[in-house]
Design a protein around this motif. Structure first.
Motif, PDB file in Angstrom:
ATOM      1  N   LEU A  46       5.091   2.702  12.374  1.00 57.16           N
ATOM      2  CA  LEU A  46       4.191   2.204  11.340  1.00 57.16           C
ATOM      3  C   LEU A  46       4.007   0.697  11.495  1.00 57.16           C
ATOM      4  N   ARG A  87       6.119  -5.061   8.759  1.00 54.88           N
ATOM      5  CA  ARG A  87       5.971  -5.780   7.489  1.00 54.88           C
ATOM      6  C   ARG A  87       6.225  -7.269   7.638  1.00 54.88           C
ATOM      7  N   GLY A 102      -2.259  -2.771  11.918  1.00 55.36           N
ATOM      8  CA  GLY A 102      -2.384  -1.573  11.093  1.00 55.36           C
ATOM      9  C   GLY A 102      -2.568  -0.290  11.857  1.00 55.36           C
ATOM     10  N   PRO A 124      -5.968   4.094  -0.045  1.00 54.65           N
ATOM     11  CA  PRO A 124      -5.289   4.280   1.239  1.00 54.65           C
ATOM     12  C   PRO A 124      -3.918   4.919   1.066  1.00 54.65           C
ATOM     13  N   TYR A 125      -3.514   5.672   2.068  1.00 51.55           N
ATOM     14  CA  TYR A 125      -2.196   6.291   2.100  1.00 51.55           C
ATOM     15  C   TYR A 125      -1.259   5.342   2.847  1.00 51.55           C
ATOM     16  N   ARG A 126      -0.116   5.035   2.253  1.00 48.53           N
ATOM     17  CA  ARG A 126       0.813   4.099   2.847  1.00 48.53           C
ATOM     18  C   ARG A 126       2.229   4.663   2.828  1.00 48.53           C
ATOM     19  N   HIS A 166       6.445   3.358   3.593  1.00 52.59           N
ATOM     20  CA  HIS A 166       7.374   2.252   3.846  1.00 52.59           C
ATOM     21  C   HIS A 166       8.795   2.794   3.889  1.00 52.59           C
ATOM     22  N   LEU A 184      -2.960   7.914   7.493  1.00 55.91           N
ATOM     23  CA  LEU A 184      -2.822   6.472   7.289  1.00 55.91           C
ATOM     24  C   LEU A 184      -4.127   5.712   7.504  1.00 55.91           C
ATOM     25  N   ASP A 218      10.590   5.881   1.980  1.00 54.50           N
ATOM     26  CA  ASP A 218       9.635   6.842   1.435  1.00 54.50           C
ATOM     27  C   ASP A 218       9.841   8.229   2.048  1.00 54.50           C
TER      28      ASP A 218
END
Length: 226
Positions: free
Chosen positions: A160, A163, A140, A4-6, A8, A33, A11
C-alpha cells in the motif's frame, strides 16, 4: 460519488477465499483502492452491475470477483484481451498475469508495471530496491510482493502507499489484515508475511509518469471477464 476505499496498519480487509487465490485477492483489493465505485459495489452492492457476478453480500461479491481475476490472470488472454502466458490456477497467480491485471484497472489509468526479480539480490541491492519501492508507491499506486522460502515463492501480498514514515504497509490476504514492515525486515529476509520471509518478486509501477487525463482505469463493464 463514492468515497475512496482506504486501508492502514491494523485494519481488517476481506481475506482470500482459497489457498491459491492470494494474488487474486490482492488484485481485487488493489482495484478497490483505485476505483471507488468498484469498492462501493463490493462493500454495499450499490452501483452499476453490468458484467459483474451476482452475489448476495460483500463476502460473496469479493469471492466472486476474486475468481474472475484468477481466471483472467492465468488465461491465454488477460485483461483487455492481451495475449498472456497461461498458468495452472492450482499454482496461484503468475507475476506476468498480475502485471497485466494491474495495468487493466487495478491501478490508475495509464500506469505501467514492471516485474522485478529480487531473490538473487545482494543486501545492498535489496536496500536500494526498498528505497525505490517507497518512492514508487508514494503516489498512491499499489504494488505486489511475492514472498516465499529459500526454494520457491509461496505467497502474494499487496503493498500500500507509504505514509511517510519509511515503512511499507501491506495487505496480507491470508489473515485479511494490514501489517507494516520496515527496511530491516525486507533486507534481512525477515518479512513474516503469511509465514513466509524471503522476497522473490515485486510487481511495481515502472516509475514513468502516466497519463491521468481520463481519470480511473476501466469501469465495471471493462473490468468484467475478458
Amino acid at each position: 460519488m463514492s468515497p475512496p476505499y482506504r486501508l492502514h496498519t491494523g485494519d481488517a480487509a476481506p481475506a482470500q477465499q482459497s489457498q491459491v487465490t492470494c494474488g487474486a485477492a490482492c488484485l481485487t483489493i488493489a482495484r478497490m483502492l483505485v476505483d471507488p465505485a468498484f469498492a462501493a459495489w463490493i462493500l454495499t452492492g450499490d452501483g452499476p452491475r453490468a458484467g459483474l457476478p451476482n452475489a448476495a453480500d460483500a463476502g460473496a461479491r469479493f469471492a466472486a470477483y476474486e475468481r474472475v481475476v484468477h481466471r483472467r490472470t492465468n488465461s491465454l488472454y488477460a485483461g483487455g484481451g492481451r495475449l498472456n502466458l497461461p498458468w495452472p490456477r492450482r499454482l496461484g497467480t503468475p507475476p506476468w498475469g498480475a502485471k497485466k491485471e494491474l495495468e487493466f484497472g487495478a491501478s490508475r489509468r495509464g500506469t505501467r508495471y514492471d516485474v522485478e526479480v529480487l531473490r538473487s539480490d545482494s543486501t545492498r541491492a535489496l536496500d536500494a530496491h526498498y528505497g525505490r519501492l517507497l518512492r514508487l508507491v508514494a503516489d498512491g499506486e499499489p504494488a505486489l510482493i511475492y514472498v516465499g522460502d529459500s526454494v520457491l515463492p509461496r505467497h502474494v501480498c499487496l503493498i500500500l502507499p507509504d505514509r511517510g514514515d519509511g515503512n511499507l504497509e501491506v495487505y496480507e490476504p491470508t489473515a485479511g489484515h494490514v501489517f507494516e514492515f520496515g527496511r530491516t525486515a525486507f533486507v534481512g529476509s525477515g518479512l513474516g508475511l503469511g509465514g513466509w520471509n524471503i522476497p522473490w518478486f515485486t510487481v511495481q509501477p515502472s516509475g514513468l509518469i502516466p497519463a491521468r487525463e481520463f481519470g480511473f482505469a476501466p469501469g465495471f463493464a471493462d473490468a468484467s471477464p475478458a
